[in-house]
Design a protein around this motif. Structure first.
Motif, short mmCIF file in Angstrom:
data_model
loop_
_atom_site.label_atom_id
_atom_site.label_comp_id
_atom_site.label_asym_id
_atom_site.label_seq_id
_atom_site.Cartn_x
_atom_site.Cartn_y
_atom_site.Cartn_z
N TYR A 175 8.26 1.53 -0.99
CA TYR A 175 7.79 2.89 -0.78
C TYR A 175 6.31 3.01 -1.14
O TYR A 175 5.84 2.41 -2.10
CB TYR A 175 8.58 3.89 -1.63
N GLY A 176 5.61 3.84 -0.39
CA GLY A 176 4.20 4.10 -0.65
C GLY A 176 3.62 4.93 0.48
O GLY A 176 4.32 5.33 1.42
N ASP A 177 2.34 5.23 0.40
CA ASP A 177 1.66 6.08 1.38
C ASP A 177 1.76 5.47 2.78
O ASP A 177 1.17 4.43 3.06
CB ASP A 177 0.19 6.23 0.98
N PRO A 178 2.50 6.12 3.70
CA PRO A 178 2.70 5.53 5.03
C PRO A 178 1.43 5.53 5.88
O PRO A 178 1.37 4.81 6.89
CB PRO A 178 3.77 6.44 5.66
N TYR A 179 0.42 6.28 5.48
CA TYR A 179 -0.82 6.33 6.25
C TYR A 179 -1.73 5.16 5.94
O TYR A 179 -2.78 5.00 6.57
CB TYR A 179 -1.53 7.66 5.98
#
Length: 641
Positions: free
Chosen positions: A339-343
């Motif tokens: 998980y993490g910033d998808p951008y």
């Protein structure tokens, strides 16, 4: 077979939900429902409803009030929201999380001796998101002006009788507050006395914050005089906060105290409206924010648990607890790694992580009779026809989790941090019950805001950041966020969540919404760091699988796993390491259940209340009414009409 017989002998099947008494009564309303973390903030929502506002207006008023009351958040924090729009029949997501500032790199923090960004102070801050998120939600989906919605919060900023919880939190954190001149001036109202914090019931005045909110309203009103429409006028207030004199003073005050946030950081930041993720569980569509939050962990868990007959196991039976615990271990392992910033990463794993076939494969990994201390991330990429680009990191983690080489299962330690690790997992187990610092990091708070109205608008918000002890940025009265600490500095811990300027950290904050037959069914959220989706998962199962009312479900005893990487707190890897088999139970758990779980390798600790605190709204389609639920855990409170 032995454990199966013991499970049956325990005989802990949930029966007679109508007979279960709750400590707080359920709320009922036909027109609207407002539930949040503080009684006065719930009143703010009720005031807006009574003046004709919709659920978005009321939710924004409650958000503003909780920030002003420092309900483990402030105006410099972050806001995450799900909104059901009855005009489109869709659930939308609001991403109002701040980003890492200019200069916030792994090299910068490693050079200062950190394993993670710090917990407190200006170097812990991402850019403020709550003010922008509130303005955006109100402009796009509300009906009222910013002046109307901020009126309760502005009244409170001019002075309100502070409650004991916040006042005592200020006193406990004064060793930090004394380091920051603007915080000291606001919070320590009795300097030099034995108790420097306000007393419960004392009028707490925040002149600088009132001036900031007044400037925002002035910008809106000036825009209206120039014949701007309602949305444009609200966004004029937004611009003054992020690009005008408020921004300049915020940055000056931040940098004066050693922070990194620049004017360009504020001007570039914007809230994002997103499509939420969702899965279907036994005919109910459950919605969560994207994987910049931990929310999909709940969705993954539902996919796995769908492969088991939970109702037949019985509520909080040993078999149920074991199955739930093992499921959460698997999904938290995925959260911790994927998980993490998808951008910031084009190699997103979330589609595979939410694949039903992936869930079936993960369900088969659950050991039927003992805890799996080495449960780790899976490989979701084959389920979407791709090759995992991070297998080398997974192999490295396996070596650290391997218990066959004489090491205790204490969690992965990255190579560059190996010198900071302190052996002695057995001692960690022994001190767990009394380890208040660890549990503070596990439970570190936020608040929740739930609102619904007769026209079908439903809102679920989990705002946070800028909690006490907060570092206030200059003369703005705004406490800076501490969310930077949720980043990692090494790709081997989580390749998706390595700090970088302009990037959002993976947060624990996780509003929830569920639809049945395409109509709103439940809106629910909770505070509590890494425990949030653990408690929300059980709340949802309590309603759907065990037939509890919404109030019963908020108060029902939950379990918590500590077999996960903490998202908050601690400056060293050893502070955040997983604790395999560590299981929190309610103090009323029967001795027979305790004995069975200990025999399966669990290390037990107990609390009197393990229910949340959860706030929720159930939309009763049969009767056309609203049910409100508010946990008996803390100061959460609701009002309905």
């Amino acid at each position: 077979m032995r454990h199966l017989l013991l499970w049956l002998a325990a005989g802990l099947i949930w029966t007679g939900v109508q007979a279960q008494q709750t400590q707080k009564p359920p709320l009922h309303g036909k027109n609207w429902m407002a539930v949040t973390g503080k009684p006065l903030a719930a009143t703010a929502g009720a005031m807006i409803f009574q003046r004709g506002g919709n659920a978005v207006d009321a939710a924004c008023a409650m958000l503003a009030a909780t920030c002003t009351m420092w309900d483990v958040l402030s105006w410099g924090g972050e806001t995450q929201a799900l909104i059901y729009n009855p005009k489109t029949g869709k659930v939308i997501a609001i991403n109002a999380l701040g980003v890492a500032p200019t200069g916030a790199t792994p090299e910068f923090f490693k050079s200062k001796g950190y394993d993670f960004p710090p917990e407190y102070g200006p170097l812990a801050a991402v850019t403020p998101g709550t003010a922008g998120g509130l303005c955006y939600m109100l402009a796009q989906y509300g009906t009222m002006s910013l002046k109307e919605v901020l009126a309760p919060a502005m009244d409170m900023a001019s002075g309100y009788p502070i409650e004991a919880q916040t006042a005592n939190s200020i006193e406990r954190g004064k060793k930090y507050i004394q380091q920051w001149p603007y915080s000291k001036a606001v919070f320590l109202t009795h300097p030099g006395e034995k108790r420097e914090a306000p007393e419960a019931g004392e009028m707490f005045v925040q002149k600088d914050l009132l001036a900031t909110l007044t400037k925002m309203v002035e910008a809106e009103q000036e825009a209206l005089k120039k014949h701007k429409n309602r949305k444009e006028a609200i966004m004029a207030a937004y611009d003054r906060f992020y690009k005008g004199d408020i921004a300049k003073e915020f940055v000056r005050g931040c940098q004066e105290q050693g922070g990194l946030i620049t004017l360009e950081d504020l001007a570039r930041w914007k809230p994002i409206e997103e499509t939420p993720l969702h899965v279907n569980y036994r005919g109910i569509d459950v919605y969560k924010l994207q994987e910049w939050t931990q929310g999909p962990m709940l969705l993954q868990s539902l996919n796995i648990l769908e492969n088991f007959d939970l109702k037949a196991m019985g509520y909080n039976s040993p078999q149920y607890i074991h199955t739930l615990y093992q499921t959460m271990n698997l999904t938290f392992a995925d959260r911790d790694f994927y998980y993490g910033d998808p951008y910031f990463n084009k190699n997103r794993a979330i589609e595979g992580l939410l694949h039903k076939d992936y869930a079936k494969a993960r369900a088969k990994q659950i050991l039927p009779d003992r805890n799996d201390a080495a449960a780790g991330p899976g490989d979701p990429y084959p389920y979407i026809g791709k090759t995992n680009p991070y297998l080398h990191f997974l192999e490295e983690r396996k070596g650290y989790m391997d218990t066959t080489n004489g090491r205790k299962p204490g969690g992965f330690v990255p190579k560059h941090d190996a010198t900071t690790f302190r052996a002695g997992t057995d001692q960690l187990y022994a001190q767990q019950a009394a380890d208040s610092a660890y549990h503070d990091r596990l439970w570190r708070g936020t608040t929740s805001v739930e609102a619904a109205d007769k026209d079908g608008w439903v809102v679920s918000i989990t705002p946070s950041g800028g909690w006490l002890p907060a570092c206030i940025a200059g003369r703005t009265g705004i406490g800076m966020s501490q969310r930077l600490q949720s980043f990692v500095l090494d790709s081997a811990i989580c390749p998706f969540n390595v700090i970088a300027p302009g990037k959002r950290p993976r947060v624990t904050l996780t509003p929830s919404m569920a639809l049945k037959d395409g109509k709103p069914f439940l809106s629910f959220a909770v505070q509590g760091g890494d425990t949030q989706d653990q408690n929300l998962l059980q709340f949802f199962l309590n309603v759907v699988d065990f037939g509890m009312t919404v109030q019963q479900a908020t108060e029902a005893a939950n379990i918590n796993t500590n077999q996960l990487w903490l998202s908050l707190g601690g400056s060293k890897v050893s502070d955040r390491m997983p604790r395999p088999g560590s299981l929190l139970l309610n103090s009323n758990t029967p001795e027979k259940t305790r004995s069975i779980l200990e025999g399966m390798g669990y290390h037990l600790s107990f609390e009197q209340r393990t229910s949340g605190p959860i706030n929720a709204i159930y939309l009763d389609r049969k009767h056309g009414t609203l049910w409100g639920g508010s946990s008996n855990h803390g100061e959460d409170y609701g009002i309905g009409w």
